[in-house]
Design an enzyme around this catalytic site. Structure first.
Site, PDB file in Angstrom:
ATOM      1  N   PHE A 118       0.858  -1.192   0.000  1.00  0.00           N
ATOM      2  CA  PHE A 118       0.000   0.000   0.000  1.00  0.00           C
ATOM      3  C   PHE A 118       0.895   1.244   0.000  1.00  0.00           C
ATOM      4  O   PHE A 118       0.745   2.153   0.820  1.00  0.00           O
ATOM      5  CB  PHE A 118      -0.944   0.010   1.206  1.00  0.00           C
ATOM      6  CG  PHE A 118      -1.699  -1.273   1.425  1.00  0.00           C
ATOM      7  CD1 PHE A 118      -2.834  -1.567   0.674  1.00  0.00           C
ATOM      8  CD2 PHE A 118      -1.263  -2.200   2.364  1.00  0.00           C
ATOM      9  CE1 PHE A 118      -3.535  -2.766   0.879  1.00  0.00           C
ATOM     10  CE2 PHE A 118      -1.951  -3.380   2.576  1.00  0.00           C
ATOM     11  CZ  PHE A 118      -3.093  -3.669   1.824  1.00  0.00           C
TER      12      PHE A 118
ATOM     13  N   CYS B 224      -4.967   3.159  10.328  1.00  0.00           N
ATOM     14  CA  CYS B 224      -5.265   4.596  10.378  1.00  0.00           C
ATOM     15  C   CYS B 224      -6.750   4.847  10.638  1.00  0.00           C
ATOM     16  O   CYS B 224      -7.274   5.904  10.302  1.00  0.00           O
ATOM     17  CB  CYS B 224      -4.816   5.283   9.095  1.00  0.00           C
ATOM     18  SG  CYS B 224      -5.601   4.667   7.596  1.00  0.00           S
TER      19      CYS B 224
END
Length: 400
Positions: A230, A341
């Protein structure tokens, strides 16, 4: 300031009284007086005790966002300038301000407003109705305060295109605030240079919150084979390359992100070491496992798998799967850097999920470090939404 007042139900406002800044619609008994959507109104407890002032939005579940807990406080030009100055003075003490988040919404007591500084450009994101009405005024004060420190802002771009605005009854918007300028901005962080696309990049263009975490992986990567999953625009991969990694592969499903990452690698003279591949990480990692590939360092920086409380269970499955795959690809004695996150994925929940993944992979984890977001994204206690980034570094070991 409007003379209308919101009266809380008896026993409500617990989050507010603990130090939070939100009052939900079901906590309010009534609103006395007339007001316009987005006005600043008074807040009182059920018995009339004054609790401060906040923006009201009848379209939002978060009915009131507090601006001050002081009943006598006037929310005027001096007050707003003070809030902006306090935010900037704090950044000057805790981070490299060449590029940083200057205003972080509730954590800077300016609810719903985010302002990122990339070199001499500001990017603003307005996520609440009340703050939207005064964002221009706040940005004027900010540019004046920066100018006093010799920082001349050449342009401001608005990225109020987050879907959460619709929950406030607001339209999505992006565009220049003032004169147009080149929206490709070059910055430097931890010795790595990046070209930030403030117009078309994700959110405000670059994830400043991982600044210290990117630096933390540098010391692990000398002479290493590194896999960065990612990778977005290549930030962790480039930090690994700068630290002297032998070979780095950055993977992301976004062709736009990969194109930008390759440009950033060229910018840093790292194209010979840091390579990028456009692929689905969930498909690529099992393929690497079947091929018997192993890495000295694996970095997992996935997007938030949950943005709502009711989808946490599915998110846990996603985090467990990706960590299982990542752990299996780390050499014995190598390192895993992994994070979440999402503020709905608590530190305890993430740790438990990673431990379960390690058990399924029949590997041991030895924690090296734990970090949160960089200090220009301060965590305001009692405002849970301000604490979202959890970042672990583990050494991965075989059973012996």
């Amino acid at each position: 300031m409007n003379s209308a007042a919101a009266i809380l139900k008896k026993g409500e406002g617990r989050l507010l009284k603990a130090g939070g800044l939100w009052i939900y619609d079901n906590e309010i008994d009534r609103i006395e007086g007339n007001f316009t959507e987005g006005d600043i109104i008074k807040v009182r407890d059920f018995d009339g005790y004054p609790l401060g002032h906040g923006f009201v939005n009848p379209h939002s579940k978060i009915r009131i966002r507090m601006m001050s807990r002081r009943a006598e406080q006037e929310i005027n030009e001096d007050f707003l300038r003070m809030r902006v100055l306090q935010a900037w003075e704090y950044r000057k003490k805790v981070v490299d301000t060449s590029s940083c988040r200057v205003i972080f919404g509730e954590a800077d007591f300016l609810p719903g407003l985010v302002v990122d500084k990339f070199a001499d450009v500001l990017v603003v994101q307005s996520l609440a109705l009340g703050i939207d009405h005064i964002k221009g005024q706040i940005l004027q004060y900010l540019t004046e305060i920066l100018a006093q420190d010799g920082i001349v802002i050449r342009g401001i771009y608005e990225r109020s295109d987050a879907k959460v605005r619709r929950q406030e009854g607001m339209e999505l918007y992006k565009g220049f605030m003032g004169e147009a300028f080149d929206t490709k901005v070059q910055i430097e962080e931890n010795g790595v240079r990046y070209c930030v696309d403030v117009e078309n990049g994700q959110k405000t263009g670059f994830f400043l919150d991982q600044k210290n975490n990117r630096k933390a992986i540098q010391r692990l990567c000398g002479g290493a084979h590194v896999l960065d999953c990612f990778t977005h625009t290549g930030s962790f991969a480039l930090n690994a390359g700068l630290a002297g990694a032998k070979h780095v592969l950055g993977v992301d499903a976004s062709e736009t992100g990969i194109t930008q990452a390759e440009e950033n690698a060229r910018l840093n003279g790292l194209s010979h070491v840091v390579k990028f591949q456009c692929a689905d990480v969930f498909e690529l990692l099992p393929a690497f496992e079947r091929q018997g590939q192993k890495f000295d360092v694996v970095i997992l920086d996935p997007p938030a798998f949950t943005k709502a409380r009711n989808s946490v269970k599915n998110a846990v499955k996603g985090y467990r799967e990706i960590n299982l795959r990542g752990i299996k690809l780390v050499k014995n004695g190598g390192f895993l850097a992994t994070c979440s996150c999402s503020h709905f994925m608590t530190q305890e929940m993430l740790a438990k999920t990673i431990l379960q993944a390690a058990g399924s992979a029949h590997r041991r984890l030895r924690q090296v470090e734990f970090h949160t977001q960089a200090p220009d994204h301060p965590i305001l206690w009692a405002a849970d939404e301000s604490y979202y980034l959890k970042f672990f570094i583990f050494q991965v070991l075989d059973y012996s």
